[in-house]
Design an enzyme around this catalytic site. Structure first.
Site, PDB file in Angstrom:
ATOM      1  CG  HIS A  32      11.107 -24.576  12.122  1.00 54.75           C
ATOM      2  ND1 HIS A  32      11.276 -24.434  13.477  1.00 54.75           N
ATOM      3  CD2 HIS A  32      12.267 -25.105  11.659  1.00 54.75           C
ATOM      4  CE1 HIS A  32      12.483 -24.861  13.819  1.00 54.75           C
ATOM      5  NE2 HIS A  32      13.106 -25.272  12.721  1.00 54.75           N
ATOM      6  N   GLY A  63      -1.730  -5.571   8.710  1.00 61.31           N
ATOM      7  CA  GLY A  63      -2.952  -5.658   7.903  1.00 61.31           C
ATOM      8  C   GLY A  63      -2.753  -6.415   6.606  1.00 61.31           C
ATOM      9  CG  ASP A  78      -0.303   0.211   2.538  1.00 54.55           C
ATOM     10  OD1 ASP A  78       0.946   0.319   2.604  1.00 54.55           O
ATOM     11  OD2 ASP A  78      -1.027   0.284   3.548  1.00 54.55           O
ATOM     12  CG  HIS A 131       9.701 -28.464  10.596  1.00 54.26           C
ATOM     13  ND1 HIS A 131       9.494 -27.974  11.866  1.00 54.26           N
ATOM     14  CD2 HIS A 131      11.034 -28.682  10.489  1.00 54.26           C
ATOM     15  CE1 HIS A 131      10.653 -27.893  12.497  1.00 54.26           C
ATOM     16  NE2 HIS A 131      11.606 -28.310  11.681  1.00 54.26           N
ATOM     17  NE  ARG A 186       3.555   4.733   7.551  1.00 55.18           N
ATOM     18  CZ  ARG A 186       2.281   4.808   7.196  1.00 55.18           C
ATOM     19  NH1 ARG A 186       1.352   4.243   7.945  1.00 55.18           N
ATOM     20  NH2 ARG A 186       1.941   5.452   6.097  1.00 55.18           N
ATOM     21  CB  CYS A 236       0.929  -2.294   4.869  1.00 53.29           C
ATOM     22  SG  CYS A 236       0.673  -3.242   6.377  1.00 53.29           S
ATOM     23  N   GLY A 237       2.418  -0.260   6.329  1.00 55.42           N
ATOM     24  CA  GLY A 237       3.064   0.496   7.389  1.00 55.42           C
ATOM     25  C   GLY A 237       3.615  -0.379   8.499  1.00 55.42           C
ATOM     26  CB  THR A 238       2.175  -2.274  11.204  1.00 53.26           C
ATOM     27  OG1 THR A 238       0.970  -2.833  10.653  1.00 53.26           O
ATOM     28  CG2 THR A 238       1.913  -0.916  11.835  1.00 53.26           C
ATOM     29  N   GLY A 239       2.915  -3.936   8.441  1.00 54.33           N
ATOM     30  CA  GLY A 239       2.964  -5.300   7.920  1.00 54.33           C
ATOM     31  C   GLY A 239       1.833  -6.164   8.442  1.00 54.33           C
TER      32      GLY A 239
END
Length: 145
Positions: free
Chosen positions: A97, A69, A7, A132, A108, A64-67
């Site tokens: 794993h 969403g 985004d 795994h 961000r 995205c800003g924080t990852g």
């Protein structure tokens, strides 16, 4: 081929990652956004997730800003195991794993240098399979309910 999308909050970091991929000779397909104007992360998380799940691309990177969403959105696509990574160890373990097929980054939250290291680790680390594989099968069973 690597699918990549972001985004507006991840637009600048995505440009840096694309340059890095190009310098490594890695092929990628940019699913947008193509400007830094405000837009909705679910659109691009879905594009990348769909490209990876369909086999059009081998792995994906979403930003995205924080990852948060965009990783939630990518994980809604059947067959996607998106991992939000803010450190090198998590990126390695996500591949070894969890056989993660999409890397999520928060533009961000982490700097460009660290992001590029995480990308390299994610793309270069194999899935360990073995013990795994049973857990990945369990994830698939949950997904199919």
């Amino acid at each position: 081929m690597i699918a990549i999308g972001s985004d507006h909050g991840g637009f600048a970091l995505k440009a840096e990652i694309k340059e890095h991929l190009k310098s490594r000779g890695a092929e990628y397909k940019d699913f947008g956004t193509f400007t830094d104007e405000s837009c909705d992360y679910p659109v691009y998380g879905n594009y990348v997730g769909t490209a990876v799940a369909s086999g059009e691309c081998e792995k994906g990177i979403v930003i995205c800003g924080t990852g948060i969403g965009i990783s939630i959105t990518a994980n809604k696509v059947k067959g996607i195991r998106a991992a939000l990574c803010g450190d090198c160890f998590s990126a390695e373990m996500a591949r070894r794993h969890n056989d993660a097929n999409v890397l999520a980054l928060g533009a961000r939250v982490i700097g460009t240098g660290l992001a590029l290291m995480i990308v390299d680790i994610f793309l270069n680390t194999p899935f360990d399979a073995g013990r795994h594989e049973k857990r990945i099968d369990m994830i698939r069973e949950t997904e199919n309910k």
